[in-house]
Design a protein around this motif. Structure first.
Motif, PDB file in Angstrom:
ATOM      1  N   VAL A 347       0.805  -1.231   0.000  1.00  0.00           N
ATOM      2  CA  VAL A 347       0.000   0.000   0.000  1.00  0.00           C
ATOM      3  C   VAL A 347       0.832   1.273   0.000  1.00  0.00           C
ATOM      4  O   VAL A 347       0.292   2.355  -0.249  1.00  0.00           O
ATOM      5  CB  VAL A 347      -0.956   0.028   1.226  1.00  0.00           C
ATOM      6  N   ILE A 348       2.127   1.186   0.277  1.00  0.00           N
ATOM      7  CA  ILE A 348       2.890   2.419   0.505  1.00  0.00           C
ATOM      8  C   ILE A 348       2.982   3.287  -0.749  1.00  0.00           C
ATOM      9  O   ILE A 348       3.126   4.510  -0.656  1.00  0.00           O
ATOM     10  CB  ILE A 348       4.299   2.090   1.051  1.00  0.00           C
ATOM     11  N   ASP A 349       2.857   2.684  -1.933  1.00  0.00           N
ATOM     12  CA  ASP A 349       2.894   3.489  -3.160  1.00  0.00           C
ATOM     13  C   ASP A 349       1.693   4.422  -3.272  1.00  0.00           C
ATOM     14  O   ASP A 349       1.725   5.394  -4.031  1.00  0.00           O
ATOM     15  CB  ASP A 349       2.957   2.579  -4.390  1.00  0.00           C
ATOM     16  N   ASP A 350       0.634   4.134  -2.524  1.00  0.00           N
ATOM     17  CA  ASP A 350      -0.522   5.030  -2.498  1.00  0.00           C
ATOM     18  C   ASP A 350      -0.264   6.254  -1.618  1.00  0.00           C
ATOM     19  O   ASP A 350      -1.095   7.164  -1.560  1.00  0.00           O
ATOM     20  CB  ASP A 350      -1.757   4.299  -1.988  1.00  0.00           C
ATOM     21  N   PHE A 351       0.870   6.257  -0.919  1.00  0.00           N
ATOM     22  CA  PHE A 351       1.269   7.367  -0.053  1.00  0.00           C
ATOM     23  C   PHE A 351       2.648   7.837  -0.528  1.00  0.00           C
ATOM     24  O   PHE A 351       3.681   7.430   0.017  1.00  0.00           O
ATOM     25  CB  PHE A 351       1.345   6.917   1.406  1.00  0.00           C
ATOM     26  N   PRO A 352       2.696   8.688  -1.543  1.00  0.00           N
ATOM     27  CA  PRO A 352       3.967   9.012  -2.216  1.00  0.00           C
ATOM     28  C   PRO A 352       5.081   9.480  -1.293  1.00  0.00           C
ATOM     29  O   PRO A 352       6.246   9.171  -1.523  1.00  0.00           O
ATOM     30  CB  PRO A 352       3.559  10.107  -3.208  1.00  0.00           C
ATOM     31  N   SER A 353       4.762  10.218  -0.248  1.00  0.00           N
ATOM     32  CA  SER A 353       5.826  10.758   0.607  1.00  0.00           C
ATOM     33  C   SER A 353       5.887  10.075   1.971  1.00  0.00           C
ATOM     34  O   SER A 353       6.547  10.567   2.884  1.00  0.00           O
ATOM     35  CB  SER A 353       5.625  12.268   0.803  1.00  0.00           C
ATOM     36  N   ALA A 354       5.203   8.944   2.120  1.00  0.00           N
ATOM     37  CA  ALA A 354       5.109   8.298   3.430  1.00  0.00           C
ATOM     38  C   ALA A 354       6.366   7.503   3.754  1.00  0.00           C
ATOM     39  O   ALA A 354       7.153   7.141   2.879  1.00  0.00           O
ATOM     40  CB  ALA A 354       3.890   7.384   3.486  1.00  0.00           C
ATOM     41  N   GLU A 355       6.536   7.228   5.057  1.00  0.00           N
ATOM     42  CA  GLU A 355       7.581   6.347   5.555  1.00  0.00           C
ATOM     43  C   GLU A 355       6.925   5.117   6.167  1.00  0.00           C
ATOM     44  O   GLU A 355       5.913   5.229   6.866  1.00  0.00           O
ATOM     45  CB  GLU A 355       8.433   7.048   6.618  1.00  0.00           C
ATOM     46  N   GLY A 356       7.483   3.937   5.906  1.00  0.00           N
ATOM     47  CA  GLY A 356       6.966   2.709   6.472  1.00  0.00           C
ATOM     48  C   GLY A 356       7.855   2.219   7.601  1.00  0.00           C
ATOM     49  O   GLY A 356       9.085   2.328   7.536  1.00  0.00           O
ATOM     50  N   PHE A 357       7.229   1.673   8.649  1.00  0.00           N
ATOM     51  CA  PHE A 357       7.972   1.164   9.804  1.00  0.00           C
ATOM     52  C   PHE A 357       7.390  -0.169  10.236  1.00  0.00           C
ATOM     53  O   PHE A 357       6.158  -0.313  10.326  1.00  0.00           O
ATOM     54  CB  PHE A 357       7.893   2.132  10.987  1.00  0.00           C
ATOM     55  N   VAL A 358       8.272  -1.127  10.509  1.00  0.00           N
ATOM     56  CA  VAL A 358       7.888  -2.341  11.218  1.00  0.00           C
ATOM     57  C   VAL A 358       8.571  -2.267  12.574  1.00  0.00           C
ATOM     58  O   VAL A 358       9.808  -2.288  12.663  1.00  0.00           O
ATOM     59  CB  VAL A 358       8.319  -3.617  10.467  1.00  0.00           C
ATOM     60  N   LEU A 359       7.773  -2.129  13.639  1.00  0.00           N
ATOM     61  CA  LEU A 359       8.315  -2.027  14.998  1.00  0.00           C
ATOM     62  C   LEU A 359       8.141  -3.366  15.694  1.00  0.00           C
ATOM     63  O   LEU A 359       7.043  -3.930  15.717  1.00  0.00           O
ATOM     64  CB  LEU A 359       7.595  -0.924  15.780  1.00  0.00           C
ATOM     65  N   SER A 360       9.221  -3.856  16.267  1.00  0.00           N
ATOM     66  CA  SER A 360       9.188  -5.181  16.873  1.00  0.00           C
ATOM     67  C   SER A 360      10.178  -5.236  18.029  1.00  0.00           C
ATOM     68  O   SER A 360      10.766  -4.217  18.423  1.00  0.00           O
ATOM     69  CB  SER A 360       9.549  -6.243  15.836  1.00  0.00           C
TER      70      SER A 360
END
Length: 385
Positions: A347-360
């Motif tokens: 889905v991140i391509d639908d948010f052009p300027s977004a940052e993705g995080f996996v927190l664990s």
């Protein structure tokens, strides 16, 4: 004693809202240690009755005191909303400063609190964060017993169980039944147990209504009571259209893992890593931690979740003014894998300027395309909270 992150401005009167046992009174006692202060405790039945019968008693007391105290602290102001008329008058006429604590906003919303709009700032206090606990913080203990300040005073599981069980009973007795927030306590008790079982899940009001045996609107009212008594918070569905957002159901998170387990009657069960229950508690803890820290640090962040038509779900979306939107996946594992970011990559391509995080709980850091894999503590710092 823990150093709390809440930091009210001392130039103005303020409300300090927080659930019972979050440490409001203890904090204010330290906060005002160097000031002349008059205290009114409305949890004291005699004092509550005295001011209920004669709210003007407050003005009379202040007029007799020479010199006048710099601050007046009124604990649990929702016990007597009529006192707010007197508070309002004293602020306007005498420039008196007040600190007003409350564990429920429900009666104030329906009462005279609007008279103080703009005259009293609003702050919130929560159970302890991992930052406030410092070296004393232990994640597994936090997931099992929560982080209400008093829970740290107990050493045995038996003591912790008794405290949290009593807390749950106190909520029903003092916040719901005594304040007449519901007329029939039996379905509300059943609702509480179901609500903690659905902690962090998308709400199906109709399904819950069938299980409890009440109508759809009653369930919505019940959830509103939980929010108004500060025992939980909603996370709304994400959509660029506000109109469409309102047609979807929110998630609801309980404010403390220990209290949720008490209401779910699972305090006697061990919280075991790599289980479904452990993962749910970790998500509840981390979402609550993020919202608490953002509130304390006066961040104007907006929180939501995303579920697509093809059932892909993003645990948390953080709209950060002036910063890229953050998309979060929360994983309790100590060994995160690339496929744990599958939904983010989709889905991140639908948010052009977004940052993705996996927190664990994995201490290894890496970045794959636009998604960071980070230990949850460092992830919070990277999020600006």
């Amino acid at each position: 004693m823990f150093h709390r992150l809440v930091d009210p401005l001392q130039s103005n009167s303020f409300f300090l809202f927080g659930p019972r046992g979050s440490g409001k009174s203890t904090f204010l006692a330290e906060f005002f240690s160097g000031h002349s202060t008059m205290w009114i405790d409305l949890l004291d039945p005699e004092e509550e009755e005295r001011y209920a019968l004669a709210p003007d008693l407050l003005l009379n007391k202040l007029q007799r005191l020479q010199p006048r105290p710099e601050w007046v602290v009124i604990d649990e102001i929702q016990k007597n909303p009529k006192l707010l008329d007197v508070v309002h008058l004293s602020i306007e006429r005498h420039r008196q400063k007040f600190a007003l604590t409350g564990s429920s906003a429900r009666k104030l919303k329906r009462g005279a609190a609007n008279l103080l709009a703009g005259r009293a700032f609003v702050y919130h206090m929560f159970p302890l964060t991992h930052i406030e606990m410092g070296a004393q913080f232990d994640l597994d203990l936090a997931l099992s017993w929560g982080t209400l300040p008093k829970i740290t005073h107990f050493t045995s599981d038996e003591e912790k169980t008794e405290y949290l069980s009593a807390y749950a009973r106190t909520y029903l007795k003092e916040e719901v039944w005594a304040e007449q927030l519901v007329r029939n306590l039996t379905p509300f008790r059943k609702f509480l147990e179901i609500s903690v079982q659905l902690n962090g899940e998308i709400l199906n009001y109709s399904g819950i209504a069938r299980d409890v045996g009440v109508d759809y609107k009653t369930i919505q009212t019940y959830y509103q009571i939980l929010e108004d008594t500060l025992l939980g918070f909603f996370v709304e569905p994400y959509h660029r259209s506000i109109r469409k957002q309102q047609r979807q159901s929110p998630k609801f998170y309980w404010f403390d893992t220990g209290v949720a387990r008490a209401l779910n009657r699972t305090l006697g069960q061990t919280v075991t890593p790599q289980t479904y229950g452990y993962g749910n508690l970790f998500e509840q803890f981390l979402v609550a931690e993020i919202t608490r820290l953002a509130t304390y640090r006066r961040k104007q962040y907006r929180f939501s979740y995303l579920k697509t038509k093809d059932q892909l779900e993003i645990d948390l979306i953080i709209d950060r003014p002036g910063l890229p939107t953050a998309l979060l996946e929360i994983k309790s594992t100590r060994r995160v894998k690339a496929q744990d970011a599958a939904s983010l990559h989709h889905v991140i391509d639908d948010f052009p300027s977004a940052e993705g995080f996996v927190l664990s709980q994995d201490s290894h850091e890496q970045k794959i395309d636009r998604v960071w894999f980070l230990p949850w503590q460092k992830g919070l710092a990277e999020l600006g909270i």
